[in-house]
Design an enzyme around this catalytic site. Sequence first.
Site, mmCIF file in Angstrom:
data_model
loop_
_atom_site.group_PDB
_atom_site.id
_atom_site.type_symbol
_atom_site.label_atom_id
_atom_site.label_comp_id
_atom_site.label_asym_id
_atom_site.label_seq_id
_atom_site.Cartn_x
_atom_site.Cartn_y
_atom_site.Cartn_z
ATOM 1 N N LYS A 122 59.216 42.635 37.997
ATOM 2 C CA LYS A 122 58.970 41.270 37.532
ATOM 3 C C LYS A 122 60.086 40.844 36.579
ATOM 4 O O LYS A 122 60.534 41.654 35.758
ATOM 5 C CB LYS A 122 57.621 41.203 36.807
ATOM 6 C CG LYS A 122 56.444 41.479 37.722
ATOM 7 C CD LYS A 122 55.149 41.684 36.943
ATOM 8 C CE LYS A 122 54.037 42.117 37.891
ATOM 9 N NZ LYS A 122 52.849 42.607 37.151
ATOM 10 N N GLU A 170 47.428 46.601 56.886
ATOM 11 C CA GLU A 170 46.870 45.273 56.638
ATOM 12 C C GLU A 170 47.604 44.234 57.470
ATOM 13 O O GLU A 170 48.758 44.442 57.850
ATOM 14 C CB GLU A 170 47.067 44.886 55.149
ATOM 15 C CG GLU A 170 46.187 45.655 54.206
ATOM 16 C CD GLU A 170 46.426 45.298 52.743
ATOM 17 O OE1 GLU A 170 47.443 44.647 52.428
ATOM 18 O OE2 GLU A 170 45.579 45.669 51.929
ATOM 19 N N LYS A 171 46.953 43.124 57.709
ATOM 20 C CA LYS A 171 47.628 41.942 58.239
ATOM 21 C C LYS A 171 48.707 41.565 57.227
ATOM 22 O O LYS A 171 48.460 41.588 56.025
ATOM 23 C CB LYS A 171 46.598 40.816 58.393
ATOM 24 C CG LYS A 171 47.157 39.507 58.878
ATOM 25 C CD LYS A 171 47.337 39.499 60.380
ATOM 26 C CE LYS A 171 48.088 38.242 60.839
ATOM 27 N NZ LYS A 171 48.617 38.402 62.209
ATOM 28 N N TYR A 172 49.912 41.234 57.710
ATOM 29 C CA TYR A 172 50.989 40.869 56.787
ATOM 30 C C TYR A 172 50.850 39.402 56.392
ATOM 31 O O TYR A 172 50.745 38.527 57.251
ATOM 32 C CB TYR A 172 52.359 41.105 57.439
ATOM 33 C CG TYR A 172 53.509 40.714 56.545
ATOM 34 C CD1 TYR A 172 53.704 41.348 55.323
ATOM 35 C CD2 TYR A 172 54.389 39.695 56.917
ATOM 36 C CE1 TYR A 172 54.750 40.976 54.494
ATOM 37 C CE2 TYR A 172 55.443 39.328 56.089
ATOM 38 C CZ TYR A 172 55.617 39.976 54.882
ATOM 39 O OH TYR A 172 56.644 39.610 54.060
ATOM 40 N N GLY A 195 54.917 49.973 43.637
ATOM 41 C CA GLY A 195 56.301 49.527 43.564
ATOM 42 C C GLY A 195 56.963 49.384 44.922
ATOM 43 O O GLY A 195 58.179 49.446 45.022
ATOM 44 N N HIS A 249 51.977 36.217 43.843
ATOM 45 C CA HIS A 249 51.347 37.319 43.105
ATOM 46 C C HIS A 249 50.710 36.697 41.864
ATOM 47 O O HIS A 249 51.416 36.294 40.943
ATOM 48 C CB HIS A 249 52.394 38.372 42.733
ATOM 49 C CG HIS A 249 51.899 39.443 41.783
ATOM 50 N ND1 HIS A 249 52.295 40.752 41.868
ATOM 51 C CD2 HIS A 249 51.034 39.396 40.742
ATOM 52 C CE1 HIS A 249 51.705 41.447 40.912
ATOM 53 N NE2 HIS A 249 50.938 40.641 40.210
ATOM 54 N N LYS A 284 45.066 53.626 46.718
ATOM 55 C CA LYS A 284 44.970 52.200 47.079
ATOM 56 C C LYS A 284 43.945 51.913 48.182
ATOM 57 O O LYS A 284 43.240 50.908 48.133
ATOM 58 C CB LYS A 284 46.342 51.669 47.478
ATOM 59 C CG LYS A 284 47.434 51.853 46.417
ATOM 60 C CD LYS A 284 47.140 51.027 45.188
ATOM 61 C CE LYS A 284 48.251 51.026 44.162
ATOM 62 N NZ LYS A 284 48.448 52.255 43.397
ATOM 63 N N GLU A 305 45.099 42.417 40.329
ATOM 64 C CA GLU A 305 46.187 41.711 41.014
ATOM 65 C C GLU A 305 45.707 41.185 42.354
ATOM 66 O O GLU A 305 45.052 41.911 43.103
ATOM 67 C CB GLU A 305 47.357 42.665 41.294
ATOM 68 C CG GLU A 305 48.035 43.208 40.065
ATOM 69 C CD GLU A 305 49.231 44.097 40.414
ATOM 70 O OE1 GLU A 305 49.970 44.437 39.495
ATOM 71 O OE2 GLU A 305 49.413 44.451 41.600
ATOM 72 N N ARG A 358 45.668 49.297 32.393
ATOM 73 C CA ARG A 358 46.486 49.457 31.179
ATOM 74 C C ARG A 358 46.797 48.081 30.603
ATOM 75 O O ARG A 358 46.554 47.063 31.247
ATOM 76 C CB ARG A 358 47.817 50.126 31.558
ATOM 77 C CG ARG A 358 48.588 49.300 32.582
ATOM 78 C CD ARG A 358 50.021 49.707 32.794
ATOM 79 N NE ARG A 358 50.729 48.708 33.564
ATOM 80 C CZ ARG A 358 50.758 48.628 34.891
ATOM 81 N NH1 ARG A 358 50.109 49.494 35.619
ATOM 82 N NH2 ARG A 358 51.426 47.659 35.492
HETATM 83 C C1 MV4 Z 1 51.516 42.742 50.865
HETATM 84 C C2 MV4 Z 1 52.388 41.692 51.192
HETATM 85 C C3 MV4 Z 1 52.068 40.915 52.286
HETATM 86 N N1 MV4 Z 1 50.964 41.184 53.028
HETATM 87 N N2 MV4 Z 1 50.419 42.962 51.634
HETATM 88 C C4 MV4 Z 1 54.177 44.675 47.385
HETATM 89 C C5 MV4 Z 1 53.823 45.748 46.404
HETATM 90 C C6 MV4 Z 1 52.421 46.133 46.658
HETATM 91 N N3 MV4 Z 1 51.697 46.224 45.445
HETATM 92 C C7 MV4 Z 1 51.878 45.090 47.572
HETATM 93 N N4 MV4 Z 1 52.982 44.291 48.034
HETATM 94 C C8 MV4 Z 1 52.839 43.391 49.051
HETATM 95 N N5 MV4 Z 1 51.725 43.559 49.817
HETATM 96 C C9 MV4 Z 1 50.175 42.199 52.677
HETATM 97 N N6 MV4 Z 1 49.090 42.442 53.439
HETATM 98 C C10 MV4 Z 1 53.495 41.486 50.374
HETATM 99 C C11 MV4 Z 1 53.740 42.346 49.301
HETATM 100 C C12 MV4 Z 1 54.922 42.048 48.525
HETATM 101 C C13 MV4 Z 1 54.833 41.630 47.186
HETATM 102 C C14 MV4 Z 1 53.622 41.488 46.534
HETATM 103 C C15 MV4 Z 1 53.556 41.093 45.227
HETATM 104 C C16 MV4 Z 1 54.715 40.812 44.535
HETATM 105 C C17 MV4 Z 1 55.930 40.927 45.156
HETATM 106 C C18 MV4 Z 1 56.020 41.343 46.476
HETATM 107 C C19 MV4 Z 1 57.260 41.471 47.095
HETATM 108 C C20 MV4 Z 1 57.330 41.884 48.389
HETATM 109 C C21 MV4 Z 1 56.171 42.190 49.093
#
Ligand code: MV4
Length: 445
Positions: free
Chosen positions: A237, A200-202, A164, A208, A116, A275, A292
């Site tokens: 999902k 990363e910054k949250y 995941g 999504h 990633k 994504e 995929r």
């Molecule tokens: C994040 C985020 C908030 N900020 N990154 C969850 C799985 C992984 N593929 C990335 N994810 C997230 N990354 C930053 N910088 C929140 C999530 C996240 C999330 C993202 C997509 C779909 C559902 C989610 C559920 C919880 C957290």
Amino acid sequence: MFKKILIANRGEIALRIIRTCKEMGINTVAVYSTADRDSLHVRFADEAVCIGPPPSRESYLNIPSIIAAAEITNSDSIHPGYGFLSENSKFSAICKEHGIKFIGATPEQIDGMGDKSNAKNTMKQAGVPTIPGSMGLLLDINDAKKVAAEIGYPVILKATAGGGGRGMRIVGKEEEMEAHYESASKEAEAAFSNGALYMEKYIEEPRHIEIQIAGDQYGKVCHLSERDCSIQRRHQKLLEETPSPFMTEELRNKMGDAAIKAAQAVSYEGVGTVEFLVDKHRNFYFMEMNTRIQVEHPITEEVINYDLVKEQIKIAAGISITGKNYFPNLHAIECRINAEDPYNGFRPSPGKITTLHVPGGHGVRVDSHIYAGYVIPPYYDSMIAKLITIAQTREEAISTMERALSEFVIEGVHTTIPFHMQLMKDKNFKEGNYTTKFLETFKIQ
Ligand code: MV4
């Protein structure tokens, strides 16, 4: 064109691939575990080969068995579907070594996107927006504290080998960093044999939204618009729709262009998904690229009238695409029907389907491998059907979904049908007002 495709998968996606192959005049080979000997993919394929006992490790993930099945049946290609070996770079490479066309990404593309932090760097260099954070991997806890102080709390730690949500931790303030860093790294090490983290910054309450893309062997790439996959529970999902209720024409064009850039950066060949996380200001950021066909691909197929599996096969066979982008003319929603009990924490509910009635009528598509008398084995994914409705507007697609859900009768096992029924009546859902946080507060009655 291919003469014979071996389908290295089971369930609805194996059937889905067989259907397109039949329409294209391509012969099919099913592979199956002993738990799946009475499955429809075995019956509907031209040939079928047993590849091992029920556990996935010994059957659907058993590379030597699957390659042997391809060789004894003279298959010239393998379609991996989703899950299982679809994003296994070793499998993609082994197919190539055996002169079998893997209908999917190259080993280099799979590995490049599978790490990633590396994928993020590739995208950043290609000019695709990424979330502000560490430059590559974190060295240690002190490095993590330093980077977090620069970008500002809250931050999120992510496992570079992750997926995941595993090895992921939100850190609200410096005092929490040490404990979260340790546990995220340990979890990643245990799950992926790689404890490396990046930061990363949250982003609070993101959506999504993913863009479907297709690229041919000659460098042409197009996008096929978006899917909103924000309705998730523990990174699973449950419902997807297109167009996204949050989308604007301007945002779709920007995200579409970014997704094309992302695909071109890795010379992507085949169909894939980019994504993105989208914040409340409609800023969007690259999250991951999936190399995929995805579970939720039918909603895209329905709104643009395009067979994505046929396109995968054509691209793998060396046929070029037009390169023009596709925009939705309709609205489609997919509800994932799982053999799970939504009243008991979505606990899996395998067993025999004693009674079955499948909905139909205008604007309804059901992708499923179940039948009356089918026994859902406990070994695999609990998804047993995808109920898709298609209409002129979102409101009508929701009405059709309510009607179709009410016609769907599955007895003998618990299913997520009651959950979806309630979701269709939810005020915020009806208004398209939802983020990835939506299901955290949604309570089933
Ligand atoms: C994040 C985020 C908030 N900020 N990154 C969850 C799985 C992984 N593929 C990335 N994810 C997230 N990354 C930053 N910088 C929140 C999530 C996240 C999330 C993202 C997509 C779909 C559902 C989610 C559920 C919880 C957290």
